[in-house]
Motif scaffolding. Structure first.
Motif, PDB file in Angstrom:
ATOM      1  N   PHE A  75      12.309   6.237 -10.032  1.00  0.00           N
ATOM      2  CA  PHE A  75      12.700   5.010  -9.027  1.00  0.00           C
ATOM      3  C   PHE A  75      14.131   5.303  -8.202  1.00  0.00           C
ATOM      4  CE2 PHE A  75      10.853   3.489 -13.289  1.00  0.00           C
ATOM      5  CZ  PHE A  75       9.786   3.016 -12.823  1.00  0.00           C
ATOM      6  N   ALA A  76      14.826   6.121  -8.919  1.00  0.00           N
ATOM      7  CA  ALA A  76      16.089   6.453  -8.218  1.00  0.00           C
ATOM      8  C   ALA A  76      15.721   7.394  -6.895  1.00  0.00           C
ATOM      9  CB  ALA A  76      17.239   6.935  -8.997  1.00  0.00           C
ATOM     10  N   LEU A  77      14.548   8.250  -7.228  1.00  0.00           N
ATOM     11  CA  LEU A  77      14.368   9.264  -5.999  1.00  0.00           C
ATOM     12  C   LEU A  77      12.923   9.006  -5.661  1.00  0.00           C
ATOM     13  CD1 LEU A  77      15.703  12.378  -8.138  1.00  0.00           C
ATOM     14  CD2 LEU A  77      16.661  11.240  -6.285  1.00  0.00           C
ATOM     15  N   PRO A  78      12.721   8.020  -4.655  1.00  0.00           N
ATOM     16  CA  PRO A  78      11.810   7.297  -4.259  1.00  0.00           C
ATOM     17  C   PRO A  78      10.543   8.219  -3.617  1.00  0.00           C
ATOM     18  CG  PRO A  78      13.258   6.456  -3.022  1.00  0.00           C
ATOM     19  CD  PRO A  78      13.815   7.259  -3.839  1.00  0.00           C
ATOM     20  N   THR A  79      11.038   9.616  -3.304  1.00  0.00           N
ATOM     21  CA  THR A  79      10.219  10.520  -2.697  1.00  0.00           C
ATOM     22  C   THR A  79      10.024  11.612  -3.726  1.00  0.00           C
ATOM     23  OG1 THR A  79      12.061  11.653  -1.532  1.00  0.00           O
ATOM     24  CG2 THR A  79      11.175   9.899  -0.376  1.00  0.00           C
ATOM     25  N   SER A  80      10.620  11.895  -4.756  1.00  0.00           N
ATOM     26  CA  SER A  80      10.223  12.771  -5.681  1.00  0.00           C
ATOM     27  C   SER A  80       9.054  13.016  -6.507  1.00  0.00           C
ATOM     28  CB  SER A  80      11.511  12.828  -6.679  1.00  0.00           C
ATOM     29  OG  SER A  80      11.409  14.110  -7.444  1.00  0.00           O
ATOM     30  N   ARG A  81       8.387  13.806  -6.682  1.00  0.00           N
ATOM     31  CA  ARG A  81       7.179  14.121  -7.416  1.00  0.00           C
ATOM     32  C   ARG A  81       7.480  14.724  -8.674  1.00  0.00           C
ATOM     33  NH1 ARG A  81       3.282  16.704  -4.015  1.00  0.00           N
ATOM     34  NH2 ARG A  81       4.886  17.394  -2.777  1.00  0.00           N
ATOM     35  N   THR A  82       8.569  15.565  -8.795  1.00  0.00           N
ATOM     36  CA  THR A  82       8.687  16.163  -9.968  1.00  0.00           C
ATOM     37  C   THR A  82       8.957  15.792 -11.165  1.00  0.00           C
ATOM     38  OG1 THR A  82      10.234  18.109  -8.612  1.00  0.00           O
ATOM     39  CG2 THR A  82      10.585  18.382 -10.719  1.00  0.00           C
ATOM     40  N   TRP A  83       9.818  14.504 -11.277  1.00  0.00           N
ATOM     41  CA  TRP A  83      10.231  13.538 -12.432  1.00  0.00           C
ATOM     42  C   TRP A  83       8.467  13.161 -12.943  1.00  0.00           C
ATOM     43  CZ3 TRP A  83      14.064  14.383 -15.349  1.00  0.00           C
ATOM     44  CH2 TRP A  83      15.213  14.713 -14.843  1.00  0.00           C
ATOM     45  N   LEU A  84       7.708  12.641 -11.724  1.00  0.00           N
ATOM     46  CA  LEU A  84       6.604  11.899 -11.958  1.00  0.00           C
ATOM     47  C   LEU A  84       5.678  12.851 -12.806  1.00  0.00           C
ATOM     48  CD1 LEU A  84       5.541   9.744  -8.947  1.00  0.00           C
ATOM     49  CD2 LEU A  84       5.742   9.142 -11.344  1.00  0.00           C
ATOM     50  N   ARG A 204       0.012  11.297  -5.760  1.00  0.00           N
ATOM     51  CA  ARG A 204      -0.842  11.195  -4.727  1.00  0.00           C
ATOM     52  C   ARG A 204      -0.105  10.473  -3.659  1.00  0.00           C
ATOM     53  NH1 ARG A 204      -7.301  10.194  -4.155  1.00  0.00           N
ATOM     54  NH2 ARG A 204      -7.425  10.863  -1.971  1.00  0.00           N
ATOM     55  N   TYR A 205       0.094   9.150  -3.657  1.00  0.00           N
ATOM     56  CA  TYR A 205       0.791   8.165  -2.768  1.00  0.00           C
ATOM     57  C   TYR A 205       1.984   9.001  -1.957  1.00  0.00           C
ATOM     58  CZ  TYR A 205       3.028   4.466  -0.472  1.00  0.00           C
ATOM     59  OH  TYR A 205       3.970   3.654   0.706  1.00  0.00           O
ATOM     60  N   ARG A 206       2.886   9.427  -2.883  1.00  0.00           N
ATOM     61  CA  ARG A 206       4.128  10.141  -2.121  1.00  0.00           C
ATOM     62  C   ARG A 206       3.798  11.423  -1.777  1.00  0.00           C
ATOM     63  NH1 ARG A 206       8.798   9.434  -7.035  1.00  0.00           N
ATOM     64  NH2 ARG A 206       8.797   6.859  -6.701  1.00  0.00           N
ATOM     65  N   LYS A 207       2.878  12.187  -2.011  1.00  0.00           N
ATOM     66  CA  LYS A 207       2.389  13.447  -1.473  1.00  0.00           C
ATOM     67  C   LYS A 207       1.888  12.954   0.090  1.00  0.00           C
ATOM     68  CE  LYS A 207      -0.587  17.430  -1.827  1.00  0.00           C
ATOM     69  NZ  LYS A 207      -1.728  18.017  -2.796  1.00  0.00           N
ATOM     70  N   GLU A 208       1.083  11.795   0.136  1.00  0.00           N
ATOM     71  CA  GLU A 208       0.557  11.723   1.518  1.00  0.00           C
ATOM     72  C   GLU A 208       1.920  11.035   2.277  1.00  0.00           C
ATOM     73  OE1 GLU A 208      -2.418   8.395   0.774  1.00  0.00           O
ATOM     74  OE2 GLU A 208      -3.786   9.842   0.133  1.00  0.00           O
ATOM     75  N   GLN A 209       2.731  10.299   1.902  1.00  0.00           N
ATOM     76  CA  GLN A 209       4.027   9.814   2.502  1.00  0.00           C
ATOM     77  C   GLN A 209       4.653  10.870   3.214  1.00  0.00           C
ATOM     78  OE1 GLN A 209       2.706   6.699   3.239  1.00  0.00           O
ATOM     79  NE2 GLN A 209       4.717   6.209   3.327  1.00  0.00           N
ATOM     80  N   LEU A 210       4.912  12.071   2.193  1.00  0.00           N
ATOM     81  CA  LEU A 210       5.597  13.250   2.730  1.00  0.00           C
ATOM     82  C   LEU A 210       4.745  14.120   3.921  1.00  0.00           C
ATOM     83  CD1 LEU A 210       7.553  15.291   2.490  1.00  0.00           C
ATOM     84  CD2 LEU A 210       6.462  16.530   0.653  1.00  0.00           C
ATOM     85  N   ARG A 211       3.527  14.056   3.900  1.00  0.00           N
ATOM     86  CA  ARG A 211       2.565  14.721   4.891  1.00  0.00           C
ATOM     87  C   ARG A 211       2.658  13.961   6.066  1.00  0.00           C
ATOM     88  NH1 ARG A 211      -2.854  14.358   6.308  1.00  0.00           N
ATOM     89  NH2 ARG A 211      -3.128  12.762   4.917  1.00  0.00           N
ATOM     90  N   TYR A 212       2.533  12.540   5.871  1.00  0.00           N
ATOM     91  CA  TYR A 212       2.904  11.857   7.210  1.00  0.00           C
ATOM     92  C   TYR A 212       4.206  11.933   7.718  1.00  0.00           C
ATOM     93  CZ  TYR A 212      -1.273   9.220   6.049  1.00  0.00           C
ATOM     94  OH  TYR A 212      -2.640   9.110   5.386  1.00  0.00           O
ATOM     95  N   ARG A 213       5.228  12.134   7.096  1.00  0.00           N
ATOM     96  CA  ARG A 213       6.635  12.232   7.426  1.00  0.00           C
ATOM     97  C   ARG A 213       6.972  13.663   8.356  1.00  0.00           C
ATOM     98  NH1 ARG A 213       8.551   9.547   2.823  1.00  0.00           N
ATOM     99  NH2 ARG A 213       8.524  11.299   1.858  1.00  0.00           N
ATOM    100  N   LEU A 214       6.171  14.603   7.774  1.00  0.00           N
ATOM    101  CA  LEU A 214       6.114  16.120   8.206  1.00  0.00           C
ATOM    102  C   LEU A 214       5.522  16.053   9.621  1.00  0.00           C
ATOM    103  CD1 LEU A 214       5.590  18.297   5.194  1.00  0.00           C
ATOM    104  CD2 LEU A 214       7.399  18.188   6.345  1.00  0.00           C
ATOM    105  N   ILE A 215       4.248  15.523   9.670  1.00  0.00           N
ATOM    106  CA  ILE A 215       3.683  15.173  10.954  1.00  0.00           C
ATOM    107  C   ILE A 215       4.491  14.443  11.996  1.00  0.00           C
ATOM    108  CG2 ILE A 215       1.588  14.109  12.107  1.00  0.00           C
ATOM    109  CD1 ILE A 215      -0.045  14.504   9.667  1.00  0.00           C
TER     110      ILE A 215
END
Length: 224
Positions: A75-84, A204-215
């Motif tokens: 929750f403190a790292l809204p873009t991280s997937r490692t902790w998830l 999966r949602y955070r992975k997609e968000q990261l892909r959109y940011r990179l695009i």
């Protein structure tokens, strides 16, 4: 969609924490009960609890709490997937632990009468008398196998023979009790599966968000 995924994950994580607290609390209460002398009302449960893996249940509950604490950085790292991902693996371990405990209890129902006969033979005449008075029976298989204990229910040979043995009512009580335990444990495993599913959706949602940011960054549009 993002808010609903996060909300589902938060809600299931809180329920997940609740199952851990429940496991610890119930097992601790039962351990405390084992420290006191049984009464006629509690003697059957007391004997079954002596065979229950209460320390393992507490350890399982502690694992659940640790797994929940491991989810807090997400929750403190809204873009991280490692902790998830780490949280999901530990939830899976908790689910397997709980499943094993549930299967152990379920397997014990396959030989309830044999187990209870062994338990009966290990008890003092005082405990056997409590069981006789609780279930209105005399002896285990019958009044002579093993020999009944004389008390307010089994006052003599004729009365004891008419009452019948304790194997039936004692086994019925034990099966109801154990069925409740392994059903609850399997229910917790189901809750663990829901938590893992929600975590997978959030990953999966955070992975997609990261892909959109990179695009967007590639096209010079900046972050969303």
């Amino acid at each position: 969609m993002g808010n609903s995924v996060v909300a589902s994950y938060v809600a299931t994580s809180i329920i997940f924490l609740g199952t851990g607290i429940l496991l610890i609390s119930v097992a601790a209460v039962w351990q405390k009960e084992l420290m006191s002398q049984p009464t006629m009302d509690s003697v059957a449960r007391y004997l079954l609890l002596k065979k229950a893996p209460l320390s393992a249940v507490i350890a399982n509950g502690v694992m659940v709490v640790v797994a929940f604490l491991l989810s807090l950085p997400t929750f403190a790292l809204p873009t991280s997937r490692t902790w998830l991902k780490a949280h999901s693996w530990l939830v899976m371990a908790c689910a397997l632990f709980t499943l094993v405990l549930g299967l152990m209890e379920w397997i014990s129902t396959l030989k309830t009468r044999a187990n209870l006969e062994e338990i009966w033979g290990q008890q003092t005449p005082q405990i056997q008398s409590m069981l006789q008075q609780k279930f209105n029976c005399c002896g285990y298989m019958n009044s002579t196998t093993p020999m009944y204990v004389v008390d307010s229910v089994c006052t003599g040979d004729i009365v004891a023979a008419a009452e019948g043995g304790c194997v039936g009512p004692f086994a019925n009580f034990a099966e109801r009790w154990i069925n409740l335990l392994f059903t609850a444990l399997f229910g917790i495993v189901g809750m663990d599966a829901v938590v893992m599913l929600c975590a997978a959706m959030l990953i999966r949602y955070r992975k997609e968000q990261l892909r959109y940011r990179l695009i967007d960054q590639k096209w010079g549009m900046g972050n969303i």
